[in-house]
Write an enzyme that holds these catalytic residues in place. Structure first.
Site, short mmCIF file in Angstrom:
data_model
loop_
_atom_site.label_atom_id
_atom_site.label_comp_id
_atom_site.label_asym_id
_atom_site.label_seq_id
_atom_site.Cartn_x
_atom_site.Cartn_y
_atom_site.Cartn_z
N ILE A 150 -15.63 41.64 82.37
CA ILE A 150 -14.42 42.22 82.97
C ILE A 150 -14.55 43.74 83.09
O ILE A 150 -14.23 44.32 84.14
CB ILE A 150 -13.17 41.80 82.17
CG1 ILE A 150 -13.03 40.27 82.22
CG2 ILE A 150 -11.91 42.46 82.74
CD1 ILE A 150 -11.99 39.68 81.29
N ASP A 169 -19.67 51.22 75.11
CA ASP A 169 -20.03 49.86 74.68
C ASP A 169 -21.34 49.96 73.91
O ASP A 169 -22.42 50.14 74.51
CB ASP A 169 -20.19 48.92 75.88
CG ASP A 169 -20.35 47.46 75.46
OD1 ASP A 169 -20.94 47.21 74.38
OD2 ASP A 169 -19.89 46.57 76.19
N ARG A 228 -7.43 41.94 73.88
CA ARG A 228 -6.79 41.24 72.78
C ARG A 228 -5.81 42.18 72.10
O ARG A 228 -6.13 43.36 71.87
CB ARG A 228 -7.85 40.74 71.77
CG ARG A 228 -8.57 39.48 72.24
CD ARG A 228 -7.60 38.30 72.34
NE ARG A 228 -8.12 37.07 72.90
CZ ARG A 228 -7.97 36.66 74.17
NH1 ARG A 228 -7.38 37.43 75.05
NH2 ARG A 228 -8.42 35.49 74.54
N ASP A 252 -0.97 43.78 78.47
CA ASP A 252 -0.84 42.36 78.81
C ASP A 252 -0.92 41.50 77.56
O ASP A 252 -0.60 40.31 77.60
CB ASP A 252 -1.97 41.97 79.78
CG ASP A 252 -1.84 40.53 80.28
OD1 ASP A 252 -0.71 40.14 80.67
OD2 ASP A 252 -2.84 39.79 80.26
N GLU A 257 1.88 37.06 69.65
CA GLU A 257 2.45 36.59 70.92
C GLU A 257 3.23 35.31 70.70
O GLU A 257 2.81 34.48 69.87
CB GLU A 257 1.33 36.37 71.95
CG GLU A 257 0.64 37.68 72.29
CD GLU A 257 -0.50 37.51 73.32
OE1 GLU A 257 -0.70 36.39 73.82
OE2 GLU A 257 -1.17 38.51 73.60
N HIS A 276 0.74 38.28 78.84
CA HIS A 276 -0.61 37.69 78.76
C HIS A 276 -0.92 36.83 80.00
O HIS A 276 -1.23 35.63 79.87
CB HIS A 276 -0.78 36.88 77.47
CG HIS A 276 -2.22 36.71 77.09
ND1 HIS A 276 -2.65 36.59 75.79
CD2 HIS A 276 -3.36 36.64 77.85
CE1 HIS A 276 -3.96 36.44 75.76
NE2 HIS A 276 -4.41 36.46 77.02
N GLY A 278 -3.16 37.89 82.42
CA GLY A 278 -4.37 38.41 83.06
C GLY A 278 -5.17 37.37 83.82
O GLY A 278 -5.69 37.62 84.90
N ALA A 279 -5.26 36.18 83.23
CA ALA A 279 -6.08 35.13 83.86
C ALA A 279 -5.23 34.14 84.64
O ALA A 279 -5.75 33.19 85.22
CB ALA A 279 -6.86 34.39 82.78
P1 NAD Z 1 -17.47 40.01 77.42
O1 NAD Z 1 -17.93 39.30 76.20
O2 NAD Z 1 -18.17 39.75 78.71
O3 NAD Z 1 -17.47 41.59 77.18
C1 NAD Z 1 -17.05 42.19 76.00
C2 NAD Z 1 -17.82 43.48 75.86
O4 NAD Z 1 -17.30 44.20 74.74
C3 NAD Z 1 -19.33 43.26 75.60
O5 NAD Z 1 -20.09 43.95 76.56
C4 NAD Z 1 -19.53 43.82 74.19
O6 NAD Z 1 -20.78 44.45 74.05
C5 NAD Z 1 -18.40 44.84 74.10
N1 NAD Z 1 -18.06 45.21 72.73
C6 NAD Z 1 -18.14 44.45 71.61
N2 NAD Z 1 -17.79 45.19 70.55
C7 NAD Z 1 -17.50 46.42 71.01
C8 NAD Z 1 -17.08 47.62 70.40
N3 NAD Z 1 -16.91 47.71 69.07
N4 NAD Z 1 -16.85 48.72 71.17
C9 NAD Z 1 -17.04 48.65 72.52
N5 NAD Z 1 -17.46 47.54 73.16
C10 NAD Z 1 -17.67 46.43 72.42
O7 NAD Z 1 -15.91 39.67 77.53
P2 NAD Z 1 -15.01 39.68 78.85
O8 NAD Z 1 -15.10 38.35 79.50
O9 NAD Z 1 -15.30 40.91 79.62
O10 NAD Z 1 -13.56 39.77 78.19
C11 NAD Z 1 -13.12 40.96 77.56
C12 NAD Z 1 -11.86 40.69 76.78
O11 NAD Z 1 -10.81 40.30 77.67
C13 NAD Z 1 -11.97 39.56 75.76
O12 NAD Z 1 -11.26 39.91 74.58
C14 NAD Z 1 -11.28 38.40 76.43
O13 NAD Z 1 -10.78 37.46 75.51
C15 NAD Z 1 -10.15 39.14 77.15
N6 NAD Z 1 -9.54 38.43 78.28
C16 NAD Z 1 -8.19 38.55 78.45
C17 NAD Z 1 -7.59 37.94 79.53
C18 NAD Z 1 -6.09 38.06 79.74
O14 NAD Z 1 -5.47 37.11 80.17
N7 NAD Z 1 -5.50 39.20 79.46
C19 NAD Z 1 -8.34 37.20 80.46
C20 NAD Z 1 -9.72 37.12 80.27
C21 NAD Z 1 -10.31 37.75 79.17
#
Ligand code: NAD
Length: 323
Positions: A150, A169, A228, A252, A257, A276, A278-279
């Protein structure tokens, strides 16, 4: 026969495909408790985030071999417990990347152009645009914390607004991104007008926005979180907001929640919230449903596993176990 239970909202076409698969017996309901009569014999379980896969449920499903969640997040599943029972867990991490990234931009734009206040003013019969002066994104700096699926999509979209982007990251392989400016967390926050979080919930990311790190934000910065909820300490944010009337927040997700309608957060005019979602788009749900069903069929026919959980990443050791 492979008995598969489907709980929560899945697209009709995906359900039909599952039910028409040879050798598959599938039963679906919005709530898993409606399928209780099948718990003892089910081998497969298809869910979204509305179903908590915890020890209690697993104890009642002794034949379960595979759980597939049509979501990107997975903190509704006790991965350790599944793993200790030899249950395979998969998810659909690619299906809602576009929806989540688009929603992030919705949150950003809503906060910069005060959309909530605009509607509110019209409802009250006010047409006083002077109090609704917003901010352009062009030329502003965007900080992205977490550069996974994302975060990378949000980055790509930032180009359309001509923003200066910096990323934090510590785990991503930077080699494929020579054009991206990677910095430390504090440096990104200190140098950004808008800071958006796209990290998983781990022991490192929990309360990443706290009393201490809030001091790094510019007085007039915007904090965005669609990852999150527990990434932000709500207590710290609630004490920071009144002292910084130019600071805005778009959220979001929340540590707990649903967010109570009594939450102090909602009293602050600089806070924009969504529940919440987003998706939650027709397209996101449809893509995730089909992807999850295809994975279930492939597992039942050939034991094929893809996008298994926990993720194959260093930070996965630090994941905070949920339900
Ligand atoms: P992803 O696993 O592809 O990416 C997460 C990134 O965070 C990775 O590149 C990882 O290296 C990095 N990361 C881990 N620890 C870190 C730290 N301490 N500091 C900085 N970066 C760090 O995940 P994604 O698919 O991109 O999803 C990201 C988040 O969005 C997740 O928590 C997911 O659950 C959430 N999400 C929320 C919704 C929503 O409805 N709001 C929808 C989809 C995903």
């Amino acid at each position: 026969m492979f008995l598969c239970l489907v709980a929560n909202r899945f697209s009709q076409s995906a359900l039909l495909k599952l039910k028409q698969t040879e050798g598959m017996e599938a039963h679906s309901a919005e709530d898993i408790t409606e399928l209780k009569q099948f718990w003892g014999t089910a081998e497969g379980l298809l869910i979204r985030s509305g179903t908590k896969v915890n020890k209690k449920l697993l104890n009642e499903m002794p034949k379960l071999r595979v759980v597939i969640s049509a979501t990107s997040g997975f903190d509704h599943i006790d991965l350790k417990e599944c793993n200790s029972r030899g249950i395979t867990v998969m998810h659909t991490p690619h299906a809602n990347v576009q929806s989540a990234a688009e929603h992030t931009w919705g949150l950003i734009l809503a906060s910069q152009r005060k959309y909530l206040r605009c509607t509110d003013q019209i409802r009250k019969g006010n047409w006083q645009r002077g109090s609704l002066v917003g901010q352009e994104l062009h030329g502003k700096s965007l900080g992205i914390i977490g550069f996974g699926r994302i975060g990378q999509r949000v980055f790509k979209m930032a180009e359309a607004f001509d923003m200066k982007v910096q990323v934090h990251d510590p785990y991503v392989d930077q080699t494929p991104f020579p054009q991206v400016k990677f910095l430390g967390y504090e440096e990104v926050v200190r140098n950004s007008d808008i800071i958006t979080f796209h990290v998983p919930l781990t022991t490192e990311t929990k309360n990443m926005v706290n009393h201490n790190s809030l001091e790094w934000f510019n007085d007039s910065a915007t904090l965005v979180n669609a990852s999150r909820g527990a990434v932000i300490s709500l207590d710290a944010l609630l004490s920071f907001l009144p002292e910084n009337p130019q600071f805005s927040v778009a959220l979001d997700v929340f540590p707990s929640e649903p967010l109570s309608k009594e939450s102090q957060l909602l009293q602050n005019p600089n806070v924009f919230c969504t529940p919440h979602v987003g998706a939650t788009t027709e397209q996101g749900i449809a893509k995730a449903s089909v992807e999850a069903v295809d994975k279930m069929i492939a597992f039942s026919l050939h034991e094929k596993i893809s996008d298994s959980l926990p993720p194959n990443a260093i930070w996965a050791e630090k994941l905070i176990e949920a339900p």
